[in-house]
Scaffold this active site. Structure first.
Site, mmCIF file in Angstrom:
data_model
loop_
_atom_site.group_PDB
_atom_site.id
_atom_site.type_symbol
_atom_site.label_atom_id
_atom_site.label_comp_id
_atom_site.label_asym_id
_atom_site.label_seq_id
_atom_site.Cartn_x
_atom_site.Cartn_y
_atom_site.Cartn_z
ATOM 1 N N GLY A 231 60.480 -0.098 -30.711
ATOM 2 C CA GLY A 231 59.249 -0.641 -31.291
ATOM 3 C C GLY A 231 58.513 -1.486 -30.270
ATOM 4 C CG ASN A 232 54.672 -1.981 -30.341
ATOM 5 O OD1 ASN A 232 54.099 -2.793 -31.046
ATOM 6 N ND2 ASN A 232 54.533 -0.666 -30.488
ATOM 7 N NE ARG A 233 57.339 -8.828 -26.186
ATOM 8 C CZ ARG A 233 58.504 -9.455 -26.316
ATOM 9 N NH1 ARG A 233 58.770 -10.134 -27.397
ATOM 10 N NH2 ARG A 233 59.407 -9.386 -25.349
ATOM 11 C CB SER A 234 51.794 -4.472 -32.484
ATOM 12 O OG SER A 234 50.733 -4.541 -33.406
ATOM 13 C CB ALA A 300 50.862 -1.570 -30.444
#
Ligand code: CTP
Length: 433
Positions: A231-234, A300
Site C-alpha cells: 500500500g502507500n501513505r495516502s 495514489a
C-alpha cells in the site's frame, strides 16, 4: 509576482476615525505586497466602515469584539496576536493611543497588541490640536519609547474639521514601508495556514450544477496474501476535499475510494475499490459508462502488484521473494478512451513528486490530461496526511499556476475553478460549433 510581504500575515487594526475608509485601501496595498491580512476593528471603527467590507476583501473573519470567538472556538484576537508577523494600527485615534499606553484592553485591537510579540506599527490620525495635546504626546512617547512600536507620524494638510494642520493619516505607501521595515528578515511566524485565522472561502456559486464529477481518493492496496498488501501513505484527504468542494458547487459526485482515513461525504455516490484493477473498473464505469463531465484522479495508485497473490497466508518459515508486475495506468487508459467521447470529459491528474517538479510537464503529456496538479510530497506541510498542500497546476495549454501553501479545501476550490472554466469553454464551443 513576488511582493515584499509574501507569506506574511499582517493584523490590521482600525480605529474610529474618518480616515477609517483609507484602511480599506491599505488592506489592498498590503495584499498587493503578498500579505495575508486579518482585520480588527474597534467598536467605533465599525460605525465608519462595516466588517463585511473588510471580511470580503481580507477573506478572514473580522475581529470586532474582544470577547469574540472564531467559528472554530479559538479566541480571535489571541490567534492574531500569536500568528501575525506584524500588527499595524491605522488609523490610530487619540482615544486608542490612550487605551494602548495604559494597557486597557477593552477592544480587539488593544487586546491583540497587548498579547503579541510581533512588531507593532502605529499610524495616528486626528485633529491637529488633539495631536499636539500633551496627553497624546505622552501616549505616543510611551508607545514608541517603552513599547518599541514604530510610529508613522501623521502628515500635514487639510483635516476632516476643515482646518489644516498636522493630523492627516500618513500616506499609505509610507505605512506599508514601515510594516516591511518592522518585520525585516524575521522568520515567518505561522507558515501553517491551520494556525492562522480561518479563511472565509470566497463564495463560489453553483457553477458545477448539472455536472457529473468523478473523483478518486486514497491509496490502492495490492494483495500479497489474504492478510498482507502493498500500500502507500495516502489518507484520501485531498481527494475527499475535492469531492466535498464539488458537491458544494452543485455537482453530482461519484467518489471512488481505495484505503482512506477520513470521513466520506454522505452526498457523494461512494464506490469502494481496493486494488488498482477494481479502481480501474469503477472509474471506467463512472467516466466512460456514465459519460461523466470530469475525472479528478487524486488517488495514489500502486504502480506494481505481486504477479501472483498467495491464496493462503504465507508463513515466516517459507521466506518471501516477491515478483512484481506493473499495474494498469488508470489515468492514461481512461483518459485515452475519454477522448472518443463527445463532449470529451475534462481529465485531471495528480503528480506526487519528491524534490523537483521537472518531470511534471512530461507526465501531463504522457497521461493525456487537461490539468496536472503537481506537488512535492517531501515538503513540510504538503502531501500525505497534512491539512495543507502547496501545488502547481499545469495546463495542457502550457499554463502554470504556482499556488501558495493553502488548506486542502482551498486547493480543491482553486482546482475546480479551472475545471469549471474548461467545462464552460467546452460548452461554449459546442454551441458555436
Ligand atoms: N495513476 C494511475 N494509475 C497508475 C498510477 C498512477 O491512474 N497505475 C495516476 C495517479 O492517480 C495520478 C497520476 O496518474 O493522478 C500520476 O501518478 P504518479 O504516481 O505521480 O505517476 P506515475 O504514473 O507513477 O509515474 P512515475 O512512476 O513516472 O512517477
Amino acid at each position: 509576482m513576488s511582493g515584499r510581504l509574501d507569506g506574511r500575515l499582517i493584523g490590521l487594526g482600525v480605529c474610529g476615525s474618518i480616515a477609517a475608509y483609507k484602511a480599506v485601501e491599505l488592506l489592498r496595498l498590503l495584499r498587493a505586497e503578498g500579505a495575508d491580512v486579518v482585520v480588527m476593528l474597534t467598536p467605533s471603527a465599525a460605525t465608519f466602515v462595516g466588517p463585511l467590507t473588510f471580511a470580503a476583501l481580507s477573506r478572514h473573519p473580522v475581529e470586532t469584539d474582544v470577547l469574540g470567538l472564531l467559528p472554530d472556538e479559538r479566541i480571535g484576537h489571541i490567534v492574531v496576536a500569536d500568528t501575525a508577523d506584524a500588527i499595524v494600527v491605522a488609523p490610530a485615534t487619540a482615544r486608542w493611543l490612550g487605551a494602548m499606553a495604559n494597557g486597557i484592553s477593552s477592544d480587539a485591537v488593544t487586546a491583540a497588541c497587548l498579547a503579541t510579540s510581533a512588531p507593532v506599527v502605529v499610524a495616528p490620525a486626528m485633529d491637529g490640536d488633539m495631536w499636539t495635546h500633551p496627553a497624546t504626546r505622552d501616549n505616543v512617547g510611551r508607545l514608541r519609547d517603552d513599547f518599541g512600536y514604530a510610529i508613522v507620524e501623521p502628515a500635514s494638510g487639510e483635516l476632516a474639521s476643515g482646518q489644516s494642520g498636522v493630523g492627516r493619516l500618513a500616506e499609505l505607501p509610507e505605512i506599508v514601508d514601515a510594516v516591511v521595515a518592522a518585520i525585516g528578515d524575521r522568520p515567518v511566524r505561522a507558515p501553517d495556514p491551520a494556525a492562522r485565522p480561518p479563511v472565509v472561502a470566497a463564495p463560489r456559486g453553483p457553477d458545477l450544477e448539472r455536472r457529473h464529477v468523478v473523483v478518486s481518493a486514497g491509496g490502492t492496496a495490492e494483495a500479497i496474501d489474504p492478510v498482507r498488501f502493498i500500500g502507500n501513505r495516502s489518507t484520501g484527504k485531498m481527494g475527499v476535499a475535492i469531492a466535498e468542494a464539488a458537491l458544494a458547487r452543485g455537482a453530482r459526485v461519484t467518489l471512488v475510494v481505495g484505503r482512506v482515513e477520513v470521513p466520506l461525504p454522505g452526498a457523494a455516490a461512494v464506490v469502494h475499490a481496493e486494488s488498482t484493477a477494481q479502481m480501474r473498473d469503477a472509474i471506467e464505469d463512472a467516466v466512460i459508462g456514465q459519460h461523466a463531465d470530469a475525472l479528478v484522479m487524486a488517488a495514489a495508485v500502486a504502480d506494481f502488484r505481486p504477479a501472483t497473490a498467495a491464496a493462503t497466508k504465507l508463513t515466516r518459515g517459507e521466506g518471501l521473494r516477491l515478483e512484481l508486475e506493473p499495474t494498469e495506468d488508470i489515468l492514461a487508459e481512461v483518459g485515452a478512451r475519454a477522448r472518443d467521447l463527445d463532449p470529451r470529459p475534462v481529465i485531471v491528474g495528480f503528480a506526487a513528486e519528491t524534490g523537483s517538479l521537472d518531470r511534471a510537464p512530461d507526465k501531463l503529456r504522457r497521461k493525456g490530461a487537461d490539468l496536472l496538479v503537481a506537488n512535492d510530497v517531501g515538503e513540510e506541510g504538503s502531501g500525505f496526511g497534512t491539512d495543507t498542500n502547496r501545488v502547481v497546476i499545469l495546463g495542457a495549454d502550457g499554463s502554470r499556476d504556482d499556488l501558495p501553501l493553502l488548506a486542502k479545501r482551498e486547493v480543491a476550490d482553486r482546482l475546480l475553478d479551472r475545471v469549471a472554466a474548461l467545462l464552460d469553454r467546452r460548452e461554449a464551443r459546442e454551441h458555436t460549433g
